[in-house]
Design a protein around this motif. Structure first.
Motif, PDB file in Angstrom:
ATOM      1  N   TYR A   1      13.089   5.224 -61.291  1.00  0.00           N
ATOM      2  CA  TYR A   1      12.543   5.857 -62.395  1.00  0.00           C
ATOM      3  C   TYR A   1      11.117   5.984 -62.048  1.00  0.00           C
ATOM      4  CZ  TYR A   1      10.643   1.777 -64.488  1.00  0.00           C
ATOM      5  OH  TYR A   1       9.916   0.472 -64.656  1.00  0.00           O
ATOM      6  N   LYS A   2      10.552   6.953 -63.137  1.00  0.00           N
ATOM      7  CA  LYS A   2       9.223   7.367 -62.798  1.00  0.00           C
ATOM      8  C   LYS A   2       8.727   7.693 -64.320  1.00  0.00           C
ATOM      9  CE  LYS A   2       6.640  11.641 -60.860  1.00  0.00           C
ATOM     10  NZ  LYS A   2       6.944  12.800 -60.338  1.00  0.00           N
ATOM     11  N   LYS A   3       7.485   6.936 -64.610  1.00  0.00           N
ATOM     12  CA  LYS A   3       6.717   7.228 -65.798  1.00  0.00           C
ATOM     13  C   LYS A   3       6.085   8.464 -65.882  1.00  0.00           C
ATOM     14  CE  LYS A   3       5.834   2.337 -66.281  1.00  0.00           C
ATOM     15  NZ  LYS A   3       4.809   1.123 -66.121  1.00  0.00           N
ATOM     16  N   GLU A   4       6.646   9.183 -66.895  1.00  0.00           N
ATOM     17  CA  GLU A   4       6.069  10.435 -67.238  1.00  0.00           C
ATOM     18  C   GLU A   4       5.769  10.479 -68.614  1.00  0.00           C
ATOM     19  OE1 GLU A   4       8.705  13.456 -66.516  1.00  0.00           O
ATOM     20  OE2 GLU A   4       8.657  13.131 -63.809  1.00  0.00           O
ATOM     21  N   GLU A   5       4.317  10.457 -68.762  1.00  0.00           N
ATOM     22  CA  GLU A   5       3.526  10.321 -70.249  1.00  0.00           C
ATOM     23  C   GLU A   5       4.148   9.022 -70.949  1.00  0.00           C
ATOM     24  OE1 GLU A   5       3.773  14.242 -72.342  1.00  0.00           O
ATOM     25  OE2 GLU A   5       3.017  15.188 -70.706  1.00  0.00           O
ATOM     26  N   ASN A   6       4.999   9.423 -72.050  1.00  0.00           N
ATOM     27  CA  ASN A   6       5.454   8.088 -72.952  1.00  0.00           C
ATOM     28  C   ASN A   6       6.968   7.989 -72.805  1.00  0.00           C
ATOM     29  OD1 ASN A   6       6.141  10.155 -74.125  1.00  0.00           O
ATOM     30  ND2 ASN A   6       5.834   9.563 -76.239  1.00  0.00           N
ATOM     31  N   LYS A   7       7.604   8.348 -71.839  1.00  0.00           N
ATOM     32  CA  LYS A   7       8.714   8.211 -71.446  1.00  0.00           C
ATOM     33  C   LYS A   7       9.046   7.990 -69.949  1.00  0.00           C
ATOM     34  CE  LYS A   7       9.557  13.245 -70.829  1.00  0.00           C
ATOM     35  NZ  LYS A   7      10.123  14.420 -71.151  1.00  0.00           N
ATOM     36  N   ARG A   8      10.282   7.270 -69.724  1.00  0.00           N
ATOM     37  CA  ARG A   8      10.701   6.986 -68.326  1.00  0.00           C
ATOM     38  C   ARG A   8      11.896   7.920 -67.744  1.00  0.00           C
ATOM     39  NH1 ARG A   8       9.591   0.528 -68.261  1.00  0.00           N
ATOM     40  NH2 ARG A   8       7.514   0.921 -69.204  1.00  0.00           N
ATOM     41  N   VAL A   9      11.828   8.575 -66.832  1.00  0.00           N
ATOM     42  CA  VAL A   9      12.726   9.571 -66.232  1.00  0.00           C
ATOM     43  C   VAL A   9      13.308   8.851 -64.914  1.00  0.00           C
ATOM     44  CG1 VAL A   9      13.100  12.025 -65.388  1.00  0.00           C
ATOM     45  CG2 VAL A   9      11.482  11.345 -66.977  1.00  0.00           C
ATOM     46  N   ILE A  10      14.845   8.748 -65.278  1.00  0.00           N
ATOM     47  CA  ILE A  10      15.393   8.163 -64.164  1.00  0.00           C
ATOM     48  C   ILE A  10      15.961   9.220 -62.860  1.00  0.00           C
ATOM     49  CG2 ILE A  10      17.846   7.469 -63.442  1.00  0.00           C
ATOM     50  CD1 ILE A  10      16.481   5.592 -65.434  1.00  0.00           C
ATOM     51  N   TYR A  11      15.424   8.976 -61.678  1.00  0.00           N
ATOM     52  CA  TYR A  11      15.752   9.846 -60.559  1.00  0.00           C
ATOM     53  C   TYR A  11      16.711   9.523 -59.607  1.00  0.00           C
ATOM     54  CZ  TYR A  11      11.490  12.713 -61.787  1.00  0.00           C
ATOM     55  OH  TYR A  11      10.833  13.381 -62.200  1.00  0.00           O
ATOM     56  N   PHE A  12      17.106   8.325 -59.740  1.00  0.00           N
ATOM     57  CA  PHE A  12      18.173   7.756 -58.833  1.00  0.00           C
ATOM     58  C   PHE A  12      19.020   6.573 -59.355  1.00  0.00           C
ATOM     59  CE2 PHE A  12      19.292   4.817 -55.435  1.00  0.00           C
ATOM     60  CZ  PHE A  12      20.336   5.820 -54.857  1.00  0.00           C
ATOM     61  N   ALA A  13      20.084   6.403 -59.289  1.00  0.00           N
ATOM     62  CA  ALA A  13      21.070   5.330 -59.393  1.00  0.00           C
ATOM     63  C   ALA A  13      22.173   5.224 -58.458  1.00  0.00           C
ATOM     64  CB  ALA A  13      21.581   5.118 -60.871  1.00  0.00           C
ATOM     65  N   GLY A  14      22.406   4.422 -57.483  1.00  0.00           N
ATOM     66  CA  GLY A  14      23.193   4.124 -56.700  1.00  0.00           C
ATOM     67  C   GLY A  14      23.369   2.757 -55.632  1.00  0.00           C
ATOM     68  N   ASN A  15      24.126   2.634 -54.975  1.00  0.00           N
ATOM     69  CA  ASN A  15      24.200   1.577 -54.269  1.00  0.00           C
ATOM     70  C   ASN A  15      23.185   1.376 -53.041  1.00  0.00           C
ATOM     71  OD1 ASN A  15      25.160   2.853 -51.914  1.00  0.00           O
ATOM     72  ND2 ASN A  15      27.365   2.581 -52.403  1.00  0.00           N
ATOM     73  N   HIS A  16      23.247   0.373 -52.360  1.00  0.00           N
ATOM     74  CA  HIS A  16      22.182   0.293 -51.196  1.00  0.00           C
ATOM     75  C   HIS A  16      21.807   1.386 -50.196  1.00  0.00           C
ATOM     76  CE1 HIS A  16      18.993  -1.897 -48.970  1.00  0.00           C
ATOM     77  NE2 HIS A  16      19.891  -1.573 -47.843  1.00  0.00           N
ATOM     78  N   LYS A  17      23.188   1.817 -49.777  1.00  0.00           N
ATOM     79  CA  LYS A  17      23.260   2.840 -48.672  1.00  0.00           C
ATOM     80  C   LYS A  17      22.750   4.328 -49.315  1.00  0.00           C
ATOM     81  CE  LYS A  17      26.571   1.479 -45.400  1.00  0.00           C
ATOM     82  NZ  LYS A  17      27.836   2.135 -44.344  1.00  0.00           N
ATOM     83  N   GLN A  18      23.303   4.515 -50.485  1.00  0.00           N
ATOM     84  CA  GLN A  18      22.736   5.583 -51.297  1.00  0.00           C
ATOM     85  C   GLN A  18      21.056   5.646 -51.477  1.00  0.00           C
ATOM     86  OE1 GLN A  18      25.395   5.071 -54.540  1.00  0.00           O
ATOM     87  NE2 GLN A  18      26.758   6.581 -53.520  1.00  0.00           N
ATOM     88  N   TYR A  19      20.572   4.404 -51.707  1.00  0.00           N
ATOM     89  CA  TYR A  19      19.272   4.272 -51.958  1.00  0.00           C
ATOM     90  C   TYR A  19      18.471   4.343 -50.916  1.00  0.00           C
ATOM     91  CZ  TYR A  19      14.804   1.865 -52.774  1.00  0.00           C
ATOM     92  OH  TYR A  19      13.416   1.393 -52.615  1.00  0.00           O
ATOM     93  N   GLU A  20      18.760   3.985 -49.569  1.00  0.00           N
ATOM     94  CA  GLU A  20      18.359   4.221 -48.296  1.00  0.00           C
ATOM     95  C   GLU A  20      18.270   5.676 -47.917  1.00  0.00           C
ATOM     96  OE1 GLU A  20      20.085   1.851 -45.259  1.00  0.00           O
ATOM     97  OE2 GLU A  20      18.957   0.119 -45.784  1.00  0.00           O
ATOM     98  N   LYS A  21      19.412   6.458 -48.228  1.00  0.00           N
ATOM     99  CA  LYS A  21      19.280   7.644 -47.931  1.00  0.00           C
ATOM    100  C   LYS A  21      18.189   8.330 -48.847  1.00  0.00           C
ATOM    101  CE  LYS A  21      22.651  11.638 -47.491  1.00  0.00           C
ATOM    102  NZ  LYS A  21      23.781  11.995 -47.697  1.00  0.00           N
ATOM    103  N   TRP A  22      18.316   8.162 -50.143  1.00  0.00           N
ATOM    104  CA  TRP A  22      17.322   8.892 -51.200  1.00  0.00           C
ATOM    105  C   TRP A  22      15.848   8.479 -50.776  1.00  0.00           C
ATOM    106  CZ3 TRP A  22      13.815   6.417 -54.685  1.00  0.00           C
ATOM    107  CH2 TRP A  22      13.438   7.142 -55.465  1.00  0.00           C
ATOM    108  N   TYR A  23      15.582   7.226 -50.374  1.00  0.00           N
ATOM    109  CA  TYR A  23      14.276   6.716 -50.077  1.00  0.00           C
ATOM    110  C   TYR A  23      13.848   7.558 -48.825  1.00  0.00           C
ATOM    111  CZ  TYR A  23      10.506   3.790 -48.542  1.00  0.00           C
ATOM    112  OH  TYR A  23       9.209   3.349 -48.268  1.00  0.00           O
ATOM    113  N   LEU A  24      14.733   7.655 -47.754  1.00  0.00           N
ATOM    114  CA  LEU A  24      14.167   8.151 -46.659  1.00  0.00           C
ATOM    115  C   LEU A  24      13.933   9.611 -46.678  1.00  0.00           C
ATOM    116  CD1 LEU A  24      16.662   6.489 -44.064  1.00  0.00           C
ATOM    117  CD2 LEU A  24      14.244   6.322 -44.118  1.00  0.00           C
ATOM    118  N   SER A  25      14.651  10.436 -47.634  1.00  0.00           N
ATOM    119  CA  SER A  25      14.514  11.892 -47.978  1.00  0.00           C
ATOM    120  C   SER A  25      13.236  12.101 -48.786  1.00  0.00           C
ATOM    121  CB  SER A  25      15.659  12.371 -48.634  1.00  0.00           C
ATOM    122  OG  SER A  25      15.753  11.990 -50.008  1.00  0.00           O
ATOM    123  N   LEU A  26      13.016  11.149 -49.588  1.00  0.00           N
ATOM    124  CA  LEU A  26      11.746  11.128 -49.989  1.00  0.00           C
ATOM    125  C   LEU A  26      10.402  11.036 -49.255  1.00  0.00           C
ATOM    126  CD1 LEU A  26      10.269  10.981 -53.133  1.00  0.00           C
ATOM    127  CD2 LEU A  26      10.457   8.803 -53.180  1.00  0.00           C
TER     128      LEU A  26
END
Length: 87
Positions: free
Chosen positions: A43-68
């Motif tokens: 998630y990312k903090k934006e002003e006074n709220k938190r926005v979810i950008y990703f939710a998934g397992n370890h493999k999905q997280y690695e793929k998201w992280y590498l693309s980021l």
């Protein structure tokens, strides 16, 4: 993903509103990571709220992280090229 696991992840997402400590991504990226069993929530903090950008397992997280990281590195290269052009 079974219903029990979905509930657990949803409960963690609901708790993100009140989380005070979370793992921060490297390189100054404004994302925070919360771990739930083998799943990750970004998630990312934006002003006074938190926005979810990703939710998934370890493999999905690695793929998201590498693309980021790929996006971040490309952005850095463009910035460096502009600075070299100005000098």
């Amino acid at each position: 993903m079974n219903m029990g696991l979905q509930r657990k992840i949803w409960k963690q997402i609901q708790q993100i509103k009140h989380v005070e400590k979370a793992k921060h991504l490297k390189h100054g990226l404004p994302y925070f990571i919360v771990e739930t069993t083998q799943y990750r929530i970004a998630y990312k903090k934006e002003e006074n709220k938190r926005v979810i950008y990703f939710a998934g397992n370890h493999k999905q997280y690695e793929k998201w992280y590498l693309s980021l990281m790929k996006w971040y590195n490309e952005k850095q290269q463009i910035t460096n090229q502009k600075q070299q052009t100005l000098n």
